[in-house]
Design a protein around this motif. Structure first.
Motif, PDB file in Angstrom:
ATOM      1  N   VAL A   1       0.875  -1.173   0.000  1.00  0.00           N
ATOM      2  CA  VAL A   1       0.000   0.000   0.000  1.00  0.00           C
ATOM      3  C   VAL A   1       0.907   1.217   0.000  1.00  0.00           C
ATOM      4  N   ASN A   2       0.663   2.149  -0.938  1.00  0.00           N
ATOM      5  CA  ASN A   2       1.640   3.212  -1.174  1.00  0.00           C
ATOM      6  C   ASN A   2       1.025   4.609  -1.063  1.00  0.00           C
ATOM      7  N   LYS A   3       1.291   5.281   0.060  1.00  0.00           N
ATOM      8  CA  LYS A   3       0.921   6.696   0.261  1.00  0.00           C
ATOM      9  C   LYS A   3      -0.545   6.981  -0.089  1.00  0.00           C
ATOM     10  N   VAL A   4      -1.435   6.229   0.545  1.00  0.00           N
ATOM     11  CA  VAL A   4      -2.870   6.384   0.279  1.00  0.00           C
ATOM     12  C   VAL A   4      -3.463   7.465   1.176  1.00  0.00           C
ATOM     13  N   ASN A   5      -4.183   8.384   0.562  1.00  0.00           N
ATOM     14  CA  ASN A   5      -4.928   9.415   1.285  1.00  0.00           C
ATOM     15  C   ASN A   5      -6.399   9.283   0.920  1.00  0.00           C
ATOM     16  N   LEU A   6      -7.247   9.097   1.946  1.00  0.00           N
ATOM     17  CA  LEU A   6      -8.667   8.881   1.717  1.00  0.00           C
ATOM     18  C   LEU A   6      -9.480   9.504   2.839  1.00  0.00           C
ATOM     19  N   SER A   7     -10.679   9.961   2.496  1.00  0.00           N
ATOM     20  CA  SER A   7     -11.654  10.394   3.496  1.00  0.00           C
ATOM     21  C   SER A   7     -12.953   9.657   3.219  1.00  0.00           C
ATOM     22  N   MET A   8     -13.489   9.018   4.252  1.00  0.00           N
ATOM     23  CA  MET A   8     -14.736   8.266   4.101  1.00  0.00           C
ATOM     24  C   MET A   8     -15.660   8.582   5.270  1.00  0.00           C
TER      25      MET A   8
ATOM     26  N   ILE B   1     -21.166   4.135   0.427  1.00  0.00           N
ATOM     27  CA  ILE B   1     -20.564   2.855   0.047  1.00  0.00           C
ATOM     28  C   ILE B   1     -19.359   3.133  -0.839  1.00  0.00           C
ATOM     29  N   TYR B   2     -18.202   2.658  -0.419  1.00  0.00           N
ATOM     30  CA  TYR B   2     -16.956   2.882  -1.149  1.00  0.00           C
ATOM     31  C   TYR B   2     -16.468   1.563  -1.734  1.00  0.00           C
ATOM     32  N   GLY B   3     -16.222   1.555  -3.033  1.00  0.00           N
ATOM     33  CA  GLY B   3     -15.747   0.366  -3.712  1.00  0.00           C
ATOM     34  C   GLY B   3     -14.271   0.465  -4.035  1.00  0.00           C
ATOM     35  N   LEU B   4     -13.588  -0.667  -3.970  1.00  0.00           N
ATOM     36  CA  LEU B   4     -12.182  -0.760  -4.349  1.00  0.00           C
ATOM     37  C   LEU B   4     -12.062  -1.756  -5.483  1.00  0.00           C
TER      38      LEU B   4
ATOM     39  N   ASP C   1     -21.204   4.425  -4.051  1.00  0.00           N
ATOM     40  CA  ASP C   1     -21.270   5.863  -4.279  1.00  0.00           C
ATOM     41  C   ASP C   1     -19.978   6.355  -4.926  1.00  0.00           C
ATOM     42  N   ILE C   2     -18.864   5.779  -4.505  1.00  0.00           N
ATOM     43  CA  ILE C   2     -17.548   6.134  -5.054  1.00  0.00           C
ATOM     44  C   ILE C   2     -16.740   4.858  -5.242  1.00  0.00           C
ATOM     45  N   VAL C   3     -16.069   4.723  -6.368  1.00  0.00           N
ATOM     46  CA  VAL C   3     -15.196   3.578  -6.620  1.00  0.00           C
ATOM     47  C   VAL C   3     -13.771   4.075  -6.836  1.00  0.00           C
ATOM     48  N   TYR C   4     -12.842   3.489  -6.102  1.00  0.00           N
ATOM     49  CA  TYR C   4     -11.424   3.818  -6.245  1.00  0.00           C
ATOM     50  C   TYR C   4     -10.708   2.679  -6.959  1.00  0.00           C
ATOM     51  N   THR C   5      -9.955   3.026  -7.985  1.00  0.00           N
ATOM     52  CA  THR C   5      -9.141   2.037  -8.691  1.00  0.00           C
ATOM     53  C   THR C   5      -7.740   2.040  -8.094  1.00  0.00           C
ATOM     54  N   ILE C   6      -7.255   0.849  -7.748  1.00  0.00           N
ATOM     55  CA  ILE C   6      -5.952   0.706  -7.100  1.00  0.00           C
ATOM     56  C   ILE C   6      -5.004  -0.025  -8.042  1.00  0.00           C
TER      57      ILE C   6
ATOM     58  N   ILE D   1      -3.868   4.552  -5.116  1.00  0.00           N
ATOM     59  CA  ILE D   1      -5.145   4.912  -5.748  1.00  0.00           C
ATOM     60  C   ILE D   1      -4.846   5.759  -6.973  1.00  0.00           C
ATOM     61  N   ILE D   2      -5.242   5.251  -8.148  1.00  0.00           N
ATOM     62  CA  ILE D   2      -4.917   5.958  -9.390  1.00  0.00           C
ATOM     63  C   ILE D   2      -6.147   6.637 -10.006  1.00  0.00           C
ATOM     64  N   LYS D   3      -7.343   6.283  -9.484  1.00  0.00           N
ATOM     65  CA  LYS D   3      -8.551   6.854 -10.084  1.00  0.00           C
ATOM     66  C   LYS D   3      -9.681   6.863  -9.060  1.00  0.00           C
ATOM     67  N   GLU D   4     -10.471   7.921  -9.083  1.00  0.00           N
ATOM     68  CA  GLU D   4     -11.665   8.028  -8.257  1.00  0.00           C
ATOM     69  C   GLU D   4     -12.862   8.239  -9.190  1.00  0.00           C
ATOM     70  N   LYS D   5     -13.876   7.405  -9.052  1.00  0.00           N
ATOM     71  CA  LYS D   5     -15.076   7.533  -9.874  1.00  0.00           C
ATOM     72  C   LYS D   5     -16.271   7.767  -8.958  1.00  0.00           C
ATOM     73  N   ILE D   6     -16.847   8.968  -9.039  1.00  0.00           N
ATOM     74  CA  ILE D   6     -17.998   9.321  -8.217  1.00  0.00           C
ATOM     75  C   ILE D   6     -19.266   8.932  -8.967  1.00  0.00           C
ATOM     76  N   LEU D   7     -20.057   8.059  -8.343  1.00  0.00           N
ATOM     77  CA  LEU D   7     -21.235   7.512  -9.007  1.00  0.00           C
ATOM     78  C   LEU D   7     -22.532   8.068  -8.448  1.00  0.00           C
ATOM     79  N   SER D   8     -22.506   8.590  -7.223  1.00  0.00           N
ATOM     80  CA  SER D   8     -23.698   9.150  -6.606  1.00  0.00           C
ATOM     81  C   SER D   8     -23.388  10.521  -6.062  1.00  0.00           C
ATOM     82  N   MET D   9     -24.222  11.494  -6.419  1.00  0.00           N
ATOM     83  CA  MET D   9     -24.026  12.860  -5.928  1.00  0.00           C
ATOM     84  C   MET D   9     -25.004  13.213  -4.815  1.00  0.00           C
ATOM     85  N   GLU D  10     -25.724  12.186  -4.327  1.00  0.00           N
ATOM     86  CA  GLU D  10     -26.724  12.429  -3.284  1.00  0.00           C
ATOM     87  C   GLU D  10     -26.114  13.123  -2.077  1.00  0.00           C
TER      88      GLU D  10
END
Length: 221
Positions: A18-25, A30-33, A197-202, A207-216
């Motif tokens: 795991v390399n220098k991951v910064n996340l807020s949840m 629901i967060y997907g990896l 709601d959000i999917v992170y590609t690892i 983490i190389i990509k963040e995809k926001i799927l719900s704006m609720e």
């Protein structure tokens, strides 16, 4: 519940998993990896759950430092890799034994949760005779039965038939509506995009990509 990962790195045997991951949840999301096998998804889940500690960086849960102020997140339900129960006990007996550790729920709640995952709470069959799909369903039931604030599910749809997949997707959405913070992985990106709601590609532990799927969540603020 709020979870902050700040520059979290984990090195095992000289390899940076795991390399220098910064996340807020936060709760109610629901967060997907997603990513290839060995990319660091499960290791990230192990870090958040307190099963392993970071080599560098910090994990803060509701202003408490994981590994310092507490060993594990409070009120957590978890299913990482394959579920493991006592083979000589029935599904209900296994969950009753687990529930007795904290004593937060009664037998009716256990039976209700077993039904939620599509199993029969009155089935006397021993766990060792369960099919892979039944074992997976019981593992999911164990993770959610105490209505935890944090739910971590590693490939929850593994070994499930189409009915089991639908039940699991609906259950995860229900847990979100209840206010839980859910972190999940799935080899099927379509399921992640339908549920999360959000999917992170690892990739390579980062983490190389963040995809926001719900704006609720943004709209409610």
């Amino acid at each position: 519940m709020n979870i902050e990962l700040k520059n979290v790195t984990k090195i095992i045997g000289g390899n940076t998993v795991v390399n220098k991951v910064n996340l807020s949840m936060k709760s109610g999301m629901i967060y997907g990896l997603c990513g290839y096998n060995g990319c660091g998804k499960t290791m990230l889940m192990r870090l958040v759950s307190g099963l392993i500690i970071p080599t560098e960086g910090e994990i803060i849960i509701d202003e408490k430092h994981l590994g310092k102020d507490m060993d594990f997140p409070e009120k957590m339900g978890i299913l990482i890799e394959n579920p493991a129960f006592l083979g000589s006990l029935s599904g209900f007996e296994n969950l009753r034994l687990l529930a007795s550790i904290k004593g937060h729920i009664n037998e009716n709640k256990i039976k209700e949760t077993i039904s939620r995952v599509g199993l029969n709470p009155d089935d006397k069959k021993k766990y060792r005779k369960y099919s892979l799909g039944m074992k997976q369903r019981l593992g999911i039931a164990a993770a959610v039965m105490e209505s935890p604030e944090l739910i971590i599910l590693d490939e929850p749809t593994n070994a499930l038939d189409s009915s089991g997949v639908e039940i699991t997707k609906n259950l995860i959405k229900e847990e979100k509506e209840r206010g839980a913070l859910v972190i999940m992985t799935c080899h099927d990106n379509m399921i992640l995009e339908e549920v999360c709601d959000i999917v992170y590609t690892i990739e390579n532990g980062s983490i190389i990509k963040e995809k926001i799927l719900s704006m609720e969540d943004d709209e409610n603020e």
